[in-house]
Design a protein around this motif. Sequence first.
Motif, short mmCIF file in Angstrom:
data_model
loop_
_atom_site.label_atom_id
_atom_site.label_comp_id
_atom_site.label_asym_id
_atom_site.label_seq_id
_atom_site.Cartn_x
_atom_site.Cartn_y
_atom_site.Cartn_z
N ALA A 177 -0.54 -7.04 4.97
CA ALA A 177 -0.28 -6.00 3.96
C ALA A 177 -1.56 -5.20 3.68
N GLU A 178 -2.70 -5.88 3.64
CA GLU A 178 -3.97 -5.18 3.42
C GLU A 178 -4.29 -4.25 4.60
N ARG A 179 -4.05 -4.73 5.82
CA ARG A 179 -4.29 -3.89 7.00
C ARG A 179 -3.39 -2.66 6.99
N GLN A 180 -2.12 -2.85 6.64
CA GLN A 180 -1.19 -1.72 6.59
C GLN A 180 -1.60 -0.72 5.52
N ALA A 181 -2.04 -1.20 4.37
CA ALA A 181 -2.47 -0.31 3.30
C ALA A 181 -3.70 0.49 3.72
N GLU A 182 -4.65 -0.17 4.40
CA GLU A 182 -5.83 0.53 4.89
C GLU A 182 -5.45 1.59 5.93
N GLN A 183 -4.53 1.25 6.82
CA GLN A 183 -4.08 2.19 7.85
C GLN A 183 -3.38 3.38 7.20
N ALA A 184 -2.54 3.13 6.21
CA ALA A 184 -1.85 4.21 5.52
C ALA A 184 -2.85 5.13 4.81
#
Length: 77
Positions: free
Chosen positions: A42-49
């Motif tokens: 979830a942290e990786r996805q938030a950073e990517q977004a």
Amino acid sequence: MCAECGQKFTDDRWKASIAVDWGRGDSHPHLCDDCKARALEAERQAEQAERERQEQERQEEAAQASKAGGWLGRWRS
């Protein structure tokens, strides 16, 4: 006990949460391995977004700058 799902930690999980890896401790010592994996994803996805949003803003700013720029841009107002 995992703060997310309530699963009890095994002895190996306790050791992993305390073990030091290259100068850093466990990033989520209060989570079991499954919940930790979900939290990290979830942290990786938030950073990517966030990166994609910033790139989109830069592209929009560049488009605005190119529309307003140049000698013809003075008469478009």
